[in-house]
Write a protein that holds these residues in place. Sequence first.
Motif, PDB file in Angstrom:
ATOM      1  N   LEU A  17       0.858  -1.214  -0.009  1.00 37.11           N
ATOM      2  CA  LEU A  17       0.001  -0.059  -0.070  1.00 37.11           C
ATOM      3  C   LEU A  17       0.572   1.409  -0.008  1.00 37.11           C
ATOM      4  CD1 LEU A  17      -2.587  -1.112   2.638  1.00 37.11           C
ATOM      5  CD2 LEU A  17      -2.654  -1.307   0.227  1.00 37.11           C
ATOM      6  N   ASN A  18       2.195   1.190  -0.087  1.00 34.74           N
ATOM      7  CA  ASN A  18       3.110   2.253  -0.105  1.00 34.74           C
ATOM      8  C   ASN A  18       2.933   3.306   1.003  1.00 34.74           C
ATOM      9  OD1 ASN A  18       5.107   3.524  -1.533  1.00 34.74           O
ATOM     10  ND2 ASN A  18       3.893   4.938  -2.750  1.00 34.74           N
ATOM     11  N   ASN A  56      -8.132  -2.324  -1.288  1.00 34.68           N
ATOM     12  CA  ASN A  56      -9.121  -2.582  -2.251  1.00 34.68           C
ATOM     13  C   ASN A  56      -9.139  -3.886  -3.026  1.00 34.68           C
ATOM     14  OD1 ASN A  56      -7.556  -1.990  -4.613  1.00 34.68           O
ATOM     15  ND2 ASN A  56      -7.890   0.461  -4.286  1.00 34.68           N
ATOM     16  N   SER A  57      -9.922  -4.176  -4.012  1.00 33.52           N
ATOM     17  CA  SER A  57      -9.919  -5.461  -4.530  1.00 33.52           C
ATOM     18  C   SER A  57      -8.521  -5.542  -5.424  1.00 33.52           C
ATOM     19  CB  SER A  57     -11.083  -5.574  -5.396  1.00 33.52           C
ATOM     20  OG  SER A  57     -11.191  -4.453  -6.296  1.00 33.52           O
ATOM     21  N   LEU A  58      -7.872  -4.346  -5.938  1.00 38.39           N
ATOM     22  CA  LEU A  58      -6.796  -4.527  -6.686  1.00 38.39           C
ATOM     23  C   LEU A  58      -5.636  -4.854  -5.797  1.00 38.39           C
ATOM     24  CD1 LEU A  58      -7.331  -1.287  -8.900  1.00 38.39           C
ATOM     25  CD2 LEU A  58      -7.667  -3.803  -9.559  1.00 38.39           C
ATOM     26  N   MET A  94      -5.138  -8.563  -3.775  1.00 38.83           N
ATOM     27  CA  MET A  94      -4.470 -10.071  -4.284  1.00 38.83           C
ATOM     28  C   MET A  94      -3.108  -9.824  -4.243  1.00 38.83           C
ATOM     29  SD  MET A  94      -6.153 -12.466  -4.795  1.00 38.83           S
ATOM     30  CE  MET A  94      -7.876 -12.089  -5.287  1.00 38.83           C
ATOM     31  N   GLN A  95      -2.544  -8.497  -4.398  1.00 38.42           N
ATOM     32  CA  GLN A  95      -1.066  -8.374  -4.178  1.00 38.42           C
ATOM     33  C   GLN A  95      -0.633  -8.829  -2.547  1.00 38.42           C
ATOM     34  OE1 GLN A  95      -1.435  -4.563  -6.061  1.00 38.42           O
ATOM     35  NE2 GLN A  95       0.713  -4.722  -6.498  1.00 38.42           N
ATOM     36  N   SER A 128      -0.845 -12.478  -2.365  1.00 38.34           N
ATOM     37  CA  SER A 128       0.171 -13.023  -3.160  1.00 38.34           C
ATOM     38  C   SER A 128       1.464 -13.150  -2.401  1.00 38.34           C
ATOM     39  CB  SER A 128       0.259 -12.392  -4.380  1.00 38.34           C
ATOM     40  OG  SER A 128       1.292 -13.032  -5.369  1.00 38.34           O
ATOM     41  N   ASP A 129       1.768 -11.882  -1.839  1.00 40.68           N
ATOM     42  CA  ASP A 129       3.122 -11.472  -1.143  1.00 40.68           C
ATOM     43  C   ASP A 129       3.077 -12.303   0.190  1.00 40.68           C
ATOM     44  OD1 ASP A 129       3.603  -9.787  -3.301  1.00 40.68           O
ATOM     45  OD2 ASP A 129       3.797  -7.893  -1.902  1.00 40.68           O
ATOM     46  N   GLU A 137       1.531 -15.102   0.584  1.00 41.59           N
ATOM     47  CA  GLU A 137       1.618 -16.649   0.338  1.00 41.59           C
ATOM     48  C   GLU A 137       3.387 -16.725   0.083  1.00 41.59           C
ATOM     49  OE1 GLU A 137      -1.959 -18.021  -1.789  1.00 41.59           O
ATOM     50  OE2 GLU A 137      -0.773 -16.898  -2.992  1.00 41.59           O
TER      51      GLU A 137
END
Lengths: 81, 457
Positions: free
Chosen positions: A18-19, A38-40, A43-44, A47-48, A50
């Motif tokens: 989220l910077n 948010n939804s964008l 997922m990052q 993924s990070d 995981e």
Amino acid sequence: MNKQQIMSDLNTIFCQVLNKTSLELSEETSAKDVDGWNSLTNMQIISDAEKHFNIRFKLREIIKMKNVGELCDAIQSKVSI
Amino acid sequence: MEFLSLPYIILIIFAFVLYYAKANYHWQRAVLLLSSVIFIGYYHLMYLCVAVGIALFTYYAGRLLYLKRGTKSSPYILAGSIVALAGGWLAARYWSPLFPLGISFYTFQALSYLIEIYWEEEDPEPDLLNFTLYMLLFMKFLSGPIERGYDLLPQLKKAHPFCYENITYGMKSLVVGAFMKLVIADRIAPFLNAVFGAVHGASGIQLLESTLLYPIQLYADFAGYTNMAIGFGIMFGFKLSPNFNRPFVSITTGELWRRWHMSLSFWVRDYVFVPLSAETRRWKSWGIYFSLLVTFTAIGVWHGAGWNYAIYGLIQGLIIIYETAAAKQRDWLQNHMLKQIYKPLFIIRTYLLFAFSLLFFRIEKMSDICYVYQHVFDGVNTSLKETNLGMPDFNWIAFGIAVVLMFVFEYFNSKRDLLKLVTRQKVWFRWAIYYVMIMLIFLFGAFGVEDFIYIQF
């Protein structure tokens, strides 16, 4: 791995994606409480997380996560296996 | 049977009186079912047959999915149901001479219902009549909001006693919706239709004005419809989902889509974007970009068969991909620019991008769209007179004031529920507001213009 450690690692991941320089996450924190989550970016974050914990979530597990606490629990259950 | 037509008003009065004649769940359900059947059947008997057919199919598919939960056949049942529902919708959209009204909206409701059961997030509704009402409920049948089963079904399963405060609140929402539709959208509609219907005959300035005003017309039309649908819902004791949340204050296109046609954009987010981006998350950013492109192209195609709709969706996807990739630079700008400059600048940028991309939504012929892009900055052809688009000065003043009023109302309403605030005022003041609002609608409203824009989808 204990919950506190997972929360601390998640905090770092959230800040990176989220910077942000700092974030105060609690178990109840959800997307509506954090600017930019948010939804964008979600997922990052997944993924990070995981990659960091060396785990893999199923789609249904991702859908069920409603806040940081549930993400933390899901990570803990997979790490301890 | 439009919301603002005499047959609808007669139907709603009869339904309303009968509904509250007995605060009993079975009775109220019967009244709503009958009203919904009349509402849909009044348009065309075939529309009713298709809607009931899809409701029955979805109800039994949901039960089957529940029975086969955890078995190997479960994904196949879901896939088969999706193919059948989406296939039926595609056939109606692309090949049928008669496009059943509301099918895009209730098919999406049906799909979300089945997917939630498959994901084990929800259990199927046991009562066929409750489920049929969930699918056919007349106030949201034509153009949504696209309701999720877990939001609406529990509300359908209980009695709704007469509540004066709720009913008057719903009526106020109706008036706000009627104001947006009649005083703003329908006031400007004939003049924008004339320009978009014959772009070769319009001057550059007319094309530019129409391009910039169309988002406001579309918003006032669809948000006006939604306010009325929500208002009718509240009058019958239901809380329908919001569809708009001040979209024109968005500083990014991504934010705009979280505020615009929310019941559709959240639907595609949950059932298209999230599964796709989850499957492709190993591709890192590329997975998100790919999912965004597919999701927004799907939103575009949902609106219609032409390439223009697909391009409209694709443009939204590409802009959001750019915004995602440039998030760090935007954050830097935000930190280094005055808030008073940064925010308006990005709001205007987002509006302009949306307005120019909406040309693909508004104009069907690709050659006409290209013509507008080529000539939109051509300026004035003959005289400044043409800048009024043929609309009398009086109409411009009424339209301008109404638009400002709408945005001011929405700003204050976002801080505090103004409709509730009105309820708490003294009787004379409250009724003065009602009279002024209704007088404004009758004086400045354009009656008998046309249908709601979203009825065609």
